[in-house]
Design a protein around this motif. Structure first.
Motif, PDB file in Angstrom:
ATOM      1  N   UNK A  50     -36.116  -8.997  -3.084  1.00  0.00           N
ATOM      2  CA  UNK A  50     -34.857  -9.441  -3.685  1.00  0.00           C
ATOM      3  C   UNK A  50     -34.812 -10.967  -3.674  1.00  0.00           C
ATOM      4  N   UNK A  51     -34.470 -11.535  -4.820  1.00  0.00           N
ATOM      5  CA  UNK A  51     -34.348 -12.992  -4.935  1.00  0.00           C
ATOM      6  C   UNK A  51     -32.863 -13.358  -4.934  1.00  0.00           C
ATOM      7  N   UNK A  52     -32.563 -14.605  -4.715  1.00  0.00           N
ATOM      8  CA  UNK A  52     -31.176 -15.043  -4.746  1.00  0.00           C
ATOM      9  C   UNK A  52     -30.397 -14.535  -3.541  1.00  0.00           C
ATOM     10  N   UNK A  53     -29.091 -14.363  -3.733  1.00  0.00           N
ATOM     11  CA  UNK A  53     -28.190 -14.007  -2.627  1.00  0.00           C
ATOM     12  C   UNK A  53     -27.586 -12.613  -2.799  1.00  0.00           C
ATOM     13  N   UNK A  54     -28.273 -11.747  -3.508  1.00  0.00           N
ATOM     14  CA  UNK A  54     -27.732 -10.413  -3.751  1.00  0.00           C
ATOM     15  C   UNK A  54     -27.634  -9.630  -2.448  1.00  0.00           C
ATOM     16  N   UNK A  55     -26.581  -8.831  -2.332  1.00  0.00           N
ATOM     17  CA  UNK A  55     -26.333  -8.089  -1.103  1.00  0.00           C
ATOM     18  C   UNK A  55     -27.237  -6.873  -0.956  1.00  0.00           C
ATOM     19  N   UNK A  56     -27.686  -6.325  -2.076  1.00  0.00           N
ATOM     20  CA  UNK A  56     -28.479  -5.100  -1.992  1.00  0.00           C
ATOM     21  C   UNK A  56     -29.426  -5.005  -3.186  1.00  0.00           C
ATOM     22  N   UNK A  57     -30.272  -3.987  -3.127  1.00  0.00           N
ATOM     23  CA  UNK A  57     -31.278  -3.785  -4.167  1.00  0.00           C
ATOM     24  C   UNK A  57     -30.643  -3.539  -5.529  1.00  0.00           C
ATOM     25  N   UNK A  58     -29.595  -2.730  -5.579  1.00  0.00           N
ATOM     26  CA  UNK A  58     -28.993  -2.400  -6.868  1.00  0.00           C
ATOM     27  C   UNK A  58     -28.455  -3.652  -7.564  1.00  0.00           C
ATOM     28  N   UNK A  59     -27.788  -4.525  -6.827  1.00  0.00           N
ATOM     29  CA  UNK A  59     -27.287  -5.771  -7.418  1.00  0.00           C
ATOM     30  C   UNK A  59     -28.436  -6.587  -8.006  1.00  0.00           C
ATOM     31  N   UNK A  60     -29.539  -6.658  -7.272  1.00  0.00           N
ATOM     32  CA  UNK A  60     -30.689  -7.431  -7.746  1.00  0.00           C
ATOM     33  C   UNK A  60     -31.306  -6.804  -8.990  1.00  0.00           C
ATOM     34  N   UNK A  61     -31.337  -5.465  -9.047  1.00  0.00           N
ATOM     35  CA  UNK A  61     -31.869  -4.789 -10.223  1.00  0.00           C
ATOM     36  C   UNK A  61     -31.006  -5.056 -11.449  1.00  0.00           C
ATOM     37  N   UNK A  62     -29.710  -4.965 -11.282  1.00  0.00           N
ATOM     38  CA  UNK A  62     -28.800  -5.213 -12.409  1.00  0.00           C
ATOM     39  C   UNK A  62     -28.951  -6.643 -12.908  1.00  0.00           C
ATOM     40  N   UNK A  63     -29.088  -7.585 -11.979  1.00  0.00           N
ATOM     41  CA  UNK A  63     -29.216  -8.992 -12.339  1.00  0.00           C
ATOM     42  C   UNK A  63     -30.628  -9.367 -12.762  1.00  0.00           C
ATOM     43  N   UNK A  64     -31.571  -8.415 -12.638  1.00  0.00           N
ATOM     44  CA  UNK A  64     -32.996  -8.677 -12.894  1.00  0.00           C
ATOM     45  C   UNK A  64     -33.509  -9.829 -12.044  1.00  0.00           C
TER      46      UNK A  64
END
Length: 310
Positions: A276-290
């Motif tokens: 996960x890159x950036x400051x996303x809290x979880x995997x799903x957030x990172x997937x949505x944000x690509x």
């Protein structure tokens, strides 16, 4: 329950993917579906990546028919396509099966048996469109193209495999943190039961708080041992036919997503793990944000690939 764990040396084979799913070894190459990158790759032994297909509706499960043809999924469409290797990329997919009428969520992982029968997961909910989790199913596509539901009430079915004796199908129910198994009788899936409660493998308070027993992809070796991609535990775990942990491969800082056995002697374990890159809290957030990057790692194991699927 636990045997002595051995040390593993993990090496990087390839990087630059977004989220690599459904790793498969075939004819000297690794194939991987980049769900978020919307591409399917082949990767050679030196780690060189080649885009073989574009799938704008998100590829996920992959599998090979007995004649060697690659079947890949279109996750958002709930359709399967046959890859035509001699056609130009972007125009090299032909419709193989349409599961829209059977599935309520998205196509997940899948496998193809020795007879060309496809077992393919429906995760149950269209989570990228904001729908909450709900039970899905396992669909069956017969060699003649007939599609049917093989098993209902599966809770986010994920990694899927057939045992070396061809008698059982094992699949992960990710958010229940368990492996389930069914008998295969003339293509029918019967006698469902729990094979392994992953909360007993990851049982500490911290494990439970972070649901570290969630399994994504899996593969099976010649002894019937299962290599499990334990998503939040940052490791691949091997369990034997009795459900005892025999080996662990750690990938610190990565969400372990998919694995398969291959290589020249079948004893290379290929692992797809996402960071996960950036400051996303979880995997799903990172997937949505690509905002995620996947790496393919390899390590050598004692028991190689057998006749099981995938």
């Amino acid at each position: 329950m636990f045997s002595q764990q051995k040390e593993y040396t993990v090496q990087k084979l390839a990087s630059g993917l977004c989220h690599g799913k459904s790793t498969r070894w075939q004819a000297g190459k690794l194939y991987v579906s980049d769900m978020i990158g919307e591409k399917v790759y082949s990767i050679d032994a030196a780690g060189h990546k080649t885009v073989i297909a574009l799938q704008p509706n998100k590829p996920n499960g992959l599998g090979f028919l007995p004649n060697g043809d690659l079947i890949l999924s279109s996750m958002l469409e709930n359709k399967l396509y046959r890859y035509r290797p001699h056609a130009p990329v972007g125009d090299n997919l032909e419709l193989y099966a349409d599961l829209c009428g059977l599935f309520s969520g998205y196509i997940g992982d899948m496998l193809i048996d020795d007879n060309g029968r496809i077992y393919v997961n429906d995760v149950g909910a269209r989570i990228f469109e904001g729908e909450g989790l709900k039970p899905g199913r396992i669909g069956v596509v017969e060699p003649d193209g007939t599609c049917k539901v093989g098993l209902e009430n599966c809770h986010f079915p994920n990694g899927i495999a057939i045992t070396p004796d061809k008698k059982r199908l094992v699949f992960a129910e990710t958010f229940l943190e368990q492996l389930s198994t069914v008998d295969i009788v003339d293509g029918q899936l019967v006698n469902r039961r729990i094979f392994l409660d992953m909360t007993t493998v990851f049982a500490s308070e911290e494990d439970r708080a972070f649901k570290r027993g969630c399994v994504e992809g899996l593969t099976v070796d010649a002894e019937g041992g299962l290599w499990l991609c334990v998503l939040h535990a940052e490791q691949c775990v091997r369990v034997d036919t009795e459900g005892n942990v025999t080996d662990r491969v750690h990938i610190p800082g990565h969400k372990v997503v998919a694995c398969t056995l291959g290589g020249e002697d079948g004893k290379t374990l290929f692992i797809s793990a996402s960071q996960i890159k950036g400051t996303h809290k979880n995997l799903f957030e990172a997937l949505v944000a690509r905002d995620i990057e996947a790496t393919i790692f390899t390590t050598r194991v004692a028991v190689g690939r057998g006749d099981a699927r995938p």
